[in-house]
Design a protein around this motif. Structure first.
Motif: not given
Length: 268
Positions: A1-3, A30-42
């Motif tokens: 579960m995502n924090r 690069i990590g993740r944000c939910g099921s996506s890339l972090p905005l910075k990495e995108s």
């Protein structure tokens, strides 16, 4: 579960490989944000993709490069492949391997029989050539000329492929051809310059007859180390009178080109 934060927005989750990022520019950890890339990495990916596209499509500043070579006391010829425009260069690699009729006539008028023919071409990254070629050529020329080797006028080729150096070397009657060319951009290296060396250059020469040095750029192989590696291959090519898969890289750690210290990297 995502924090989750208090505002219910997903947090960026780190990656256990984070410490490895200091060893490479590749996209790892690069990590993740939910099921996506972090905005910075995108956003970083989109920026690097744009830089790679620009490296391919940026016009070749051939006249400016010719001026820099002339100012450095290096004779050069401005020539081009049989490609008509950049779109054709990308879709017809065969045309990038052949000179235009004007360029062929220009080169045929030059003196024949130098040891080395030296070609500089935009290839797939004009940025790589703009940033690195003049410094590399000046340093390399000082290195080989101190060893008594003669170099034909540098041919600045617009829209050239690697094999165009075979035709140029054959026309100039050189024993060895060398081409500096912009490499296909990567997302972390839009400015990488490659170097190809071919003994007894002739049209129709195939790639197993060449030696390649790759990734010459700031952040990759330095100009000074690139020149040292190229000088080693040149020295061995003349000693063995061959290149390609039969010419193995056995350069010792303390190798001095032609027994001399390499010149300090020359800048504009």
């Amino acid at each position: 579960m995502n924090r989750m934060r208090n505002d219910s927005q997903p947090m960026v989750v780190g990656d256990p490989w984070e410490d490895l990022k200091r060893f490479t520019d590749a996209r790892i950890a690069i990590g993740r944000c939910g099921s996506s890339l972090p905005l910075k990495e995108s956003l970083s990916f989109k920026l690097d993709h744009a830089r790679a596209r620009d490296a391919v499509l940026q016009p070749f500043q051939r006249a400016e490069l010719a001026r820099q070579f002339t100012d450095a006391g290096i004779k050069c010829l401005e020539v081009e492949s049989s490609v008509i425009e950049r779109g054709e260069y990308l879709t017809r690699p065969d045309k990038g391997r052949r000179l235009s009729s004007r360029s062929r006539a220009l080169i045929e008028n030059e003196e024949k029989g130098c040891h080395i023919s030296l070609v500089v071409s935009d290839g797939l990254s004009s940025r790589a050539i703009h940033e690195t070629a003049i410094s590399f050529v000046r340093t390399f020329m000082k290195t080989v000329e101190s060893a008594g080797l003669t170099v034909a006028p540098v041919c600045l080729v617009e829209n050239g492929r690697v094999a165009i150096a075979d035709e140029i070397g054959s026309l100039l009657g050189s024993r060895l051809s060398i081409i500096l060319i912009g490499e296909r951009p990567g997302l972390s290296s839009p400015n990488s310059m490659g170097i190809y060396l071919t003994w007894n250059p002739r049209p129709g020469t195939t790639d197993e007859s060449r030696n390649c040095i790759s990734n010459v750029r700031h952040g990759g192989l330095s100009v000074q180390e690139g020149v040292r590696k190229l000088a080693y291959l040149v020295e061995e090519a003349f000693r063995l009178q061959l290149s390609g898969v039969l010419l193995k890289d056995k350069m010792a750690a303390g190798y001095l080109p032609f027994g001399r210290a390499i010149p300090l990297e020359l800048s504009d």
